[in-house]
Design a protein around this motif. Structure first.
Motif, PDB file in Angstrom:
ATOM      1  N   ALA A  66       0.829  -1.207   0.000  1.00 13.60           N
ATOM      2  CA  ALA A  66       0.000   0.000   0.000  1.00 13.60           C
ATOM      3  C   ALA A  66       0.863   1.256   0.000  1.00 13.60           C
ATOM      4  N   ALA A  67       0.281   2.345  -0.501  1.00 12.88           N
ATOM      5  CA  ALA A  67       0.972   3.634  -0.522  1.00 12.88           C
ATOM      6  C   ALA A  67      -0.053   4.751  -0.625  1.00 12.88           C
ATOM      7  N   ILE A  68       0.295   5.903  -0.062  1.00 14.71           N
ATOM      8  CA  ILE A  68      -0.512   7.113  -0.188  1.00 14.71           C
ATOM      9  C   ILE A  68       0.105   7.994  -1.270  1.00 14.71           C
ATOM     10  N   LEU A  69      -0.736   8.537  -2.158  1.00 12.94           N
ATOM     11  CA  LEU A  69      -0.310   9.551  -3.118  1.00 12.94           C
ATOM     12  C   LEU A  69      -0.945  10.874  -2.734  1.00 12.94           C
ATOM     13  N   TRP A  70      -0.164  11.936  -2.827  1.00 13.49           N
ATOM     14  CA  TRP A  70      -0.599  13.272  -2.360  1.00 13.49           C
ATOM     15  C   TRP A  70      -0.288  14.307  -3.427  1.00 13.49           C
ATOM     16  N   SER A  71      -1.142  15.322  -3.504  1.00 15.69           N
ATOM     17  CA  SER A  71      -0.831  16.498  -4.302  1.00 15.69           C
ATOM     18  C   SER A  71      -1.730  17.655  -3.840  1.00 15.69           C
ATOM     19  N   ARG A  72      -1.539  18.795  -4.463  1.00 13.78           N
ATOM     20  CA  ARG A  72      -2.287  19.997  -4.080  1.00 13.78           C
ATOM     21  C   ARG A  72      -2.534  20.840  -5.318  1.00 13.78           C
ATOM     22  N   ARG A 113      -4.116   0.397  -2.570  1.00 10.55           N
ATOM     23  CA  ARG A 113      -4.003  -0.864  -1.839  1.00 10.55           C
ATOM     24  C   ARG A 113      -3.854  -2.026  -2.818  1.00 10.55           C
ATOM     25  N   GLY A 114      -3.373  -3.146  -2.320  1.00 10.79           N
ATOM     26  CA  GLY A 114      -3.246  -4.343  -3.126  1.00 10.79           C
ATOM     27  C   GLY A 114      -2.232  -4.217  -4.238  1.00 10.79           C
ATOM     28  N   LEU A 115      -1.173  -3.452  -4.016  1.00  8.83           N
ATOM     29  CA  LEU A 115      -0.167  -3.208  -5.040  1.00  8.83           C
ATOM     30  C   LEU A 115       0.834  -4.368  -5.104  1.00  8.83           C
ATOM     31  N   LEU A 145       8.699   2.762  -5.064  1.00  4.07           N
ATOM     32  CA  LEU A 145       8.935   1.330  -4.944  1.00  4.07           C
ATOM     33  C   LEU A 145       8.009   0.777  -3.878  1.00  4.07           C
ATOM     34  N   ILE A 146       7.236  -0.237  -4.241  1.00  6.87           N
ATOM     35  CA  ILE A 146       6.352  -0.881  -3.284  1.00  6.87           C
ATOM     36  C   ILE A 146       7.184  -1.833  -2.435  1.00  6.87           C
ATOM     37  N   PRO A 147       7.102  -1.755  -1.111  1.00  2.00           N
ATOM     38  CA  PRO A 147       7.940  -2.595  -0.253  1.00  2.00           C
ATOM     39  C   PRO A 147       7.512  -4.053  -0.279  1.00  2.00           C
TER      40      PRO A 147
END
Length: 538
Positions: A66-72, A113-115, A145-147
């Motif tokens: 899993a990872a969070i992507l952020w922007s503004r 999720r589920g990457l 990079l997905i851990p």
């Protein structure tokens, strides 16, 4: 992703979810009908209608799959993310994300999720104007990079202390140069050990250096005074995202972030009332400032918010069988800064607090990773005094109390944790931190300690990323520190500017075959200043 629905949601359901900040999955390489009214690229009639995305794109809180992507962006707009294991975005999936609204300063994030583990994921972020559906922002491209997995090496970076002591972005001197240097190491993730901003440190347009030249800062209204309002704190985070080096780094390296004091105010603790000797503040209740600062920090970082405890900063990240990272919060639960000599544990002697102490113990005990990395926002044995003008002198800010004796005050919590690690034979624990504005490497051994009931361990200090350089600090010897390396000389002039190139960071590398961890400290140009290879305890 196995949990992604095969078809788009209805327009009504999509708009409802978007208003609530949730996301809608749609088919590979397609945009939802609500977002596109024709085949081919969207038509924009005027550049001013395009949402702007000047703060870049960032990933973070990567763990397992899993990872969070952020922007503004700069206006009400929908966040849309495409992602693929292929750099050319072949077989991309599309996620229609939340609406960026004024209530979050137009920041937005999605939780993927589920990457696929141990693979590089490429992503592209765009924003669609709510009023003009044909108006899209320029796409921002990044990767992470997905851990997970055990077949590949792990590399990470760590540091802290950014835009402090009035040293902001001087583009003529290369801006935040350390970020570009760290990027060249290609770390899998970056631990920001706190002091992400200096909310109590205004930045002036020019500062005269010792050689007579001028340091010329970029300036903004939010950085012209100490932060007190929510918008002030937001403006501090936004300022640091003006740096090109940081934005380039953010687009390639996931962030794991924690906070220290300057995200709010120097040396703060819960319940503090800012004294009359501090003239710069109109709002004097720290708890109110903390509330605003925490909101801004969560808005401007790829945090995965804990629904059960939305204000929680401490958390852990699983990087597979080789590594687990534990991020501490040494601000939210501490007692009042004091002479730090309490003889028994309790609220006055708290540093992590009872709940967090129990959490880190049990998390370490459950971990099956070879290496357990504790990210602390303050060092263990370096003495940090509370020198604010509005507090009594003789108080301490960090773990230690400068008496070189048996544990007392906050040291009692640390002794309890170290004893637990030994009693349960928890192996291969390493600490990283920042805060003191110089780099160091310290080996702790019971043979040299007043408190001896612990397993030997290493602590590595990085920083500053881009702030005044200080040190070296005094050392408390209660836990047997053997200081193996210090990056600055004794008697150095304090608050050296980034122009002096005394900015530092650390790199950790785990060899997948041998499971050995190599820790190194580096300067602003990447020069290796100190390194040690640690063999795992079987």
């Amino acid at each position: 992703m196995s949990d992604a629905p095969p078809f788009p949601k209805s327009r009504r359901k999509f708009l409802y979810d978007a208003a609530l900040g949730t996301s809608a999955w749609i088919g590979a390489g397609q945009l939802a009908p609500v977002l596109a009214q024709q085949q081919g690229p969207a038509i924009v009639t005027s550049e001013r209608l395009r949402p702007q995305v000047g703060s870049g794109v960032m990933s973070g809180d990567t763990t397992r799959d899993a990872a969070i992507l952020w922007s503004r962006t700069d206006r009400p707009a929908r966040m849309v993310v495409e992602y693929s294991p292929n750099e050319n975005f072949k077989d991309a999936r599309t996620l229609v994300g939340p609406v960026a609204l004024a209530r979050s300063d137009y920041t937005a994030r999605v939780d993927l999720r589920g990457l696929p583990v141990a693979q590089r994921l490429h992503y592209r972020v765009r924003f669609q104007d709510l009023q003009h559906e044909s108006a899209w922002s320029e796409p921002l491209v990044g990767s992470l990079l997905i851990p997970g997995g055990s077949a590949r090496d792990i590399c990470f970076a760590f540091s802290g202390d950014e835009a402090g002591q009035g040293w902001g972005i001087d583009e003529s001197r290369g801006g935040f140069r350390v970020y570009e240097t760290m990027r060249r190491f290609k770390p899998d993730f970056f631990i920001h050990s706190g002091d992400q901003i200096y909310a109590d440190g205004p930045i002036q347009a020019e500062v005269k250096l010792d050689d007579g030249s001028l340091w010329r800062n970029l300036v903004t209204p939010a950085k012209s005074k100490v932060a007190e309002t929510l918008d002030d704190y937001r403006g501090n985070f936004a300022y640091n995202l003006m740096d090109a080096n940081k934005k380039r780094f953010m687009a390639e390296v996931p962030f794991l972030v924690q906070w220290d004091d300057h995200e709010v105010r120097n040396n703060w603790y819960p319940g503090q009332v800012i004294g009359a000797a501090e003239k710069r503040y109109q709002e004097r209740e720290i708890n109110l400032l903390v509330q605003r600062a925490r909101q801004a920090m969560f808005e401007y970082n790829p945090f995965r918010i804990d629904r059960a405890d939305p204000e929680r900063v401490y958390r852990s990240f699983n990087y597979g069988p080789l590594l687990e990272v534990f991020m501490l919060d040494e601000r939210s639960y501490r007692g009042v800064n004091s002479p730090n000599r309490q003889s028994k544990p309790g609220p006055d002697a708290a540093f992590l607090g009872a709940a967090q102490t129990q959490w880190i113990k049990q998390s370490l005990l459950r971990s099956r990773a070879t290496w357990k990395l504790i990210a602390s926002d303050m060092p263990i044995s370096i003495i940090v005094r509370d020198l604010n003008p509005d507090v009594p002198q003789g108080n301490f800010e960090a773990w230690t109390n400068a008496d070189d004796g048996k544990p007392a005050g906050r040291e009692l919590e640390l002794a309890q944790l170290l004893r637990f690690i030994k009693q349960h034979d928890i192996r291969n624990v390493v600490w990283v931190t920042a805060d003191v504005h110089y780099a160091s490497a310290t080996y702790y051994t019971p043979e040299k300690a007043q408190f001896t009931d612990f397993k030997p361990f290493w602590e590595f200090v990085g920083g500053p990323l881009h702030a005044g350089t200080f040190g070296p600090g005094e050392i408390d010897h209660s836990f047997g520190p053997d200081v193996r390396y210090v990056s600055v000389p004794e008697g150095m002039k304090q608050n050296r500017s980034p122009a002096d190139q005394l900015q530092f960071f650390g790199i950790g590398k785990i060899d997948a075959k041998t499971r050995a961890l190599t820790m190194s400290l580096h300067d602003v140009d990447g020069k290796n200043l100190f390194g040690v290879e640690l063999s795992p305890e079987a």
